[in-house]
Design an enzyme around this catalytic site. Structure first.
Site, PDB file in Angstrom:
ATOM      1  CB  CYS A   1      -0.972  -0.015   1.190  1.00 14.97           C
ATOM      2  SG  CYS A   1      -0.307  -0.743   2.681  1.00 14.97           S
TER       3      CYS A   1
ATOM      4  CG  HIS B   1      -0.734   3.927   4.191  1.00 20.16           C
ATOM      5  ND1 HIS B   1      -1.534   3.745   5.295  1.00 20.16           N
ATOM      6  CD2 HIS B   1      -0.339   2.687   3.801  1.00 20.16           C
ATOM      7  CE1 HIS B   1      -1.633   2.435   5.558  1.00 20.16           C
ATOM      8  NE2 HIS B   1      -0.928   1.778   4.667  1.00 20.16           N
TER       9      HIS B   1
HETATM   10  N1  LIG Z   1      -5.054  -3.573   4.642  1.00 19.25           N
HETATM   11  C1  LIG Z   1      -4.341  -2.967   3.689  1.00 19.25           C
HETATM   12  O1  LIG Z   1      -4.312  -1.717   3.594  1.00 19.25           O
HETATM   13  C2  LIG Z   1      -3.552  -3.773   2.698  1.00 19.25           C
HETATM   14  C3  LIG Z   1      -2.973  -3.094   1.634  1.00 19.25           C
HETATM   15  C4  LIG Z   1      -2.241  -3.800   0.670  1.00 19.25           C
HETATM   16  C5  LIG Z   1      -2.119  -5.160   0.773  1.00 19.25           C
HETATM   17  N2  LIG Z   1      -2.676  -5.829   1.820  1.00 19.25           N
HETATM   18  C6  LIG Z   1      -2.524  -7.288   1.840  1.00 19.25           C
HETATM   19  O2  LIG Z   1      -3.792  -7.859   1.499  1.00 19.25           O
HETATM   20  C7  LIG Z   1      -3.986  -9.098   2.216  1.00 19.25           C
HETATM   21  C8  LIG Z   1      -5.241  -9.005   3.072  1.00 19.25           C
HETATM   22  O3  LIG Z   1      -5.075  -7.961   4.027  1.00 19.25           O
HETATM   23  P1  LIG Z   1      -6.261  -7.495   4.992  1.00 19.25           P
HETATM   24  O4  LIG Z   1      -5.764  -6.237   5.595  1.00 19.25           O
HETATM   25  O5  LIG Z   1      -7.557  -7.516   4.297  1.00 19.25           O
HETATM   26  O6  LIG Z   1      -6.253  -8.695   6.094  1.00 19.25           O
HETATM   27  P2  LIG Z   1      -7.442  -9.231   7.034  1.00 19.25           P
HETATM   28  O7  LIG Z   1      -8.432  -8.153   7.319  1.00 19.25           O
HETATM   29  O8  LIG Z   1      -6.760  -9.877   8.185  1.00 19.25           O
HETATM   30  O9  LIG Z   1      -8.166 -10.357   6.128  1.00 19.25           O
HETATM   31  C9  LIG Z   1      -7.537 -11.577   5.829  1.00 19.25           C
HETATM   32  C10 LIG Z   1      -8.435 -12.481   4.969  1.00 19.25           C
HETATM   33  O10 LIG Z   1      -7.737 -13.732   4.767  1.00 19.25           O
HETATM   34  C11 LIG Z   1      -8.584 -14.812   5.197  1.00 19.25           C
HETATM   35  N3  LIG Z   1      -7.782 -15.879   5.817  1.00 19.25           N
HETATM   36  C12 LIG Z   1      -7.019 -15.811   6.936  1.00 19.25           C
HETATM   37  N4  LIG Z   1      -6.483 -17.028   7.215  1.00 19.25           N
HETATM   38  C13 LIG Z   1      -6.917 -17.876   6.245  1.00 19.25           C
HETATM   39  C14 LIG Z   1      -6.737 -19.262   5.985  1.00 19.25           C
HETATM   40  N5  LIG Z   1      -5.976 -20.035   6.787  1.00 19.25           N
HETATM   41  N6  LIG Z   1      -7.332 -19.808   4.902  1.00 19.25           N
HETATM   42  C15 LIG Z   1      -8.103 -19.056   4.087  1.00 19.25           C
HETATM   43  N7  LIG Z   1      -8.336 -17.714   4.293  1.00 19.25           N
HETATM   44  C16 LIG Z   1      -7.746 -17.147   5.350  1.00 19.25           C
HETATM   45  C17 LIG Z   1      -9.515 -14.200   6.234  1.00 19.25           C
HETATM   46  O11 LIG Z   1     -10.696 -15.010   6.322  1.00 19.25           O
HETATM   47  P3  LIG Z   1     -11.536 -15.150   7.717  1.00 19.25           P
HETATM   48  O12 LIG Z   1     -12.294 -13.874   7.893  1.00 19.25           O
HETATM   49  O13 LIG Z   1     -12.415 -16.314   7.446  1.00 19.25           O
HETATM   50  O14 LIG Z   1     -10.535 -15.374   8.802  1.00 19.25           O
HETATM   51  C18 LIG Z   1      -9.786 -12.821   5.616  1.00 19.25           C
HETATM   52  O15 LIG Z   1     -10.768 -12.928   4.614  1.00 19.25           O
HETATM   53  C19 LIG Z   1      -2.719  -9.310   3.047  1.00 19.25           C
HETATM   54  O16 LIG Z   1      -1.854 -10.166   2.345  1.00 19.25           O
HETATM   55  C20 LIG Z   1      -2.152  -7.900   3.190  1.00 19.25           C
HETATM   56  O17 LIG Z   1      -0.768  -7.904   3.403  1.00 19.25           O
HETATM   57  C21 LIG Z   1      -3.399  -5.175   2.775  1.00 19.25           C
END
Ligand SMILES: NC(=O)c1ccc[n+]([C@@H]2O[C@H](COP(=O)([O-])OP(=O)(O)OC[C@H]3O[C@@H](n4cnc5c(N)ncnc54)[C@H](OP(=O)(O)O)[C@@H]3O)[C@@H](O)[C@H]2O)c1
Length: 349
Positions: free
Chosen positions: A147, A240
């Protein structure tokens, strides 16, 4: 006929943003959502704790959350999976013939995986046929940056294009939503600044050079600029901010830099891709701008908003830039990548 798409990790912070941005998309129709076994089998509306400021789209409420297995009835998947599981899951989908548009860090630096910002390096999509032939996959993985890198690189690109970039030093002030949901405990972040985000500085330093790099044969030669990052977490919900110091090859003056930001347009704007901002970099007016609370919604969260462009006695020039971490820094970026790949004939039939 719209292309049928799925979202892996649909219940998380980025996954919800995908569901929001895909509502009424002119080219894509959301037909499948998948997440962990904690959510699988439940209605999407029950499985996710919806946190966005628009209602959960009616067409997605009753989708049944499926396990993250390559048996979804769609042609393309957007991945917002937790990085602990994204690596092998995305590979399995690509091997099974899906186009995988990923937000996760796992494959961004793989030599045969494009790390795309459609304004900056659309030509890196040339890695897709290389990847397919090397790995024997019917599908492929294409990624968008971390991000903070997404925000930074859109501001550096017009400078690199016009003046050449030699060195970059950046300190970020990153929002809490960048850590996913539920993220940090409020007692850790309220009234506080945390001067460390694991792995983030290395990502900015490596990804920026790959994105600004050039295709050389079947690989990307990283841009020669040196990049040094410090990353901090601040008590802001979304958005950010980064304080950027830059040494250019030329000394064009502050007004020329401002003009470069103001007039920057690129391929997504020329092609009129549905999610492309009219102005990928915006120049904020006022000495106290950009601010997350006041400027984050401009260009529907798809632009980098630059302000405070001035000379720097150490590096040459300095400025502040703001970007939306879950839109241009995540879901919006992946959707724009998919639009680019469709316009290149690399998606759908
Ligand atoms: N937040 C940001 O600003 C941002 C920006 C750029 C990139 N990212 C990247 O995007 C990705 C998601 O980030 P996020 O912030 O959305 O994270 P998050 O809110 O923690 O969401 C994670 C997702 O992954 C699923 N998950 C977790 N463990 C799993 C498993 N064992 N098997 C299958 N699904 C699983 C979760 O499902 P459940 O709800 O069922 O647990 C949820 O849908 C990450 O790789 C992060 O580094 C995030």
């Amino acid at each position: 006929m719209k292309i049928r798409v799925g979202v892996l990790g649909a219940t998380g912070a980025v996954g919800q943003r995908f569901v929001q941005l895909l509502e009424d998309h002119p080219w894509f129709e959301l037909v499948a959502v998948a997440a962990s076994e904690r959510s699988a089998g439940r209605r999407y509306a029950d499985a996710c704790s919806w946190k966005l400021d628009t209602p959960l789209p009616a067409g997605s409420r009753d989708l049944v959350v499926q396990p993250v297995e390559p048996r979804l009835e769609c042609d393309l998947v957007f991945s917002a999976l937790d990085a602990t599981v994204a690596g092998p899951a995305e590979e399995a989908f690509a091997a099974a013939g899906y186009a995988v548009l990923s937000n996760s860090r796992n494959h961004r630096m793989d030599a045969d995986v494009p790390l795309l910002v459609p304004e900056v390096n659309p030509g890196h999509a040339a890695l897709i046929p290389v990847q397919r032939s090397q790995r024997g996959w019917g599908g492929y993985i294409a990624t968008n940056p971390n991000c903070s890198t997404a925000t930074l690189v859109l501001a550096l690109a017009p400078l690199a294009l016009r003046f050449g970039v030699k060195a970059v030093a950046v300190t970020t002030l990153q929002a809490v939503s960048g850590a996913g949901y539920p993220g940090l405990p409020s007692l850790d972040i309220l009234g506080n600044v945390i001067p460390f985000i694991a792995g983030e500085e290395e990502k900015i330093e490596r990804e920026t050079r790959k994105i600004l790099g050039t295709m050389s044969g079947d690989a990307v030669a990283p841009h020669p600029a040196v990049v040094s990052a410090t990353t901090t977490r601040v008590p802001v919900v979304d958005g950010h901010t980064a304080s950027v110091f830059v040494t250019l090859d030329a000394d064009p003056g502050v007004e020329a830099l401002e003009d470069a930001f103001r007039s920057y347009r690129a391929l997504p704007q020329e092609r009129g891709l549905p999610s492309a901002p009219a102005h990928p970099t915006l120049l904020a007016e006022g000495d106290d701008r950009p601010q997350p609370r006041l400027d984050l919604g401009r260009e529907r969260g798809m632009a980098s908003i630059v302000g405070r462009v001035r000379r720097c006695a150490v590096m040459g020039y300095k400025f502040v830039v703001l970007g939306h971490n879950t839109i241009r820094g995540a879901a919006g970026a992946a959707i724009l990548n998919a639009e680019l790949l469709k316009s290149e004939g690399l998606l759908g039939r």
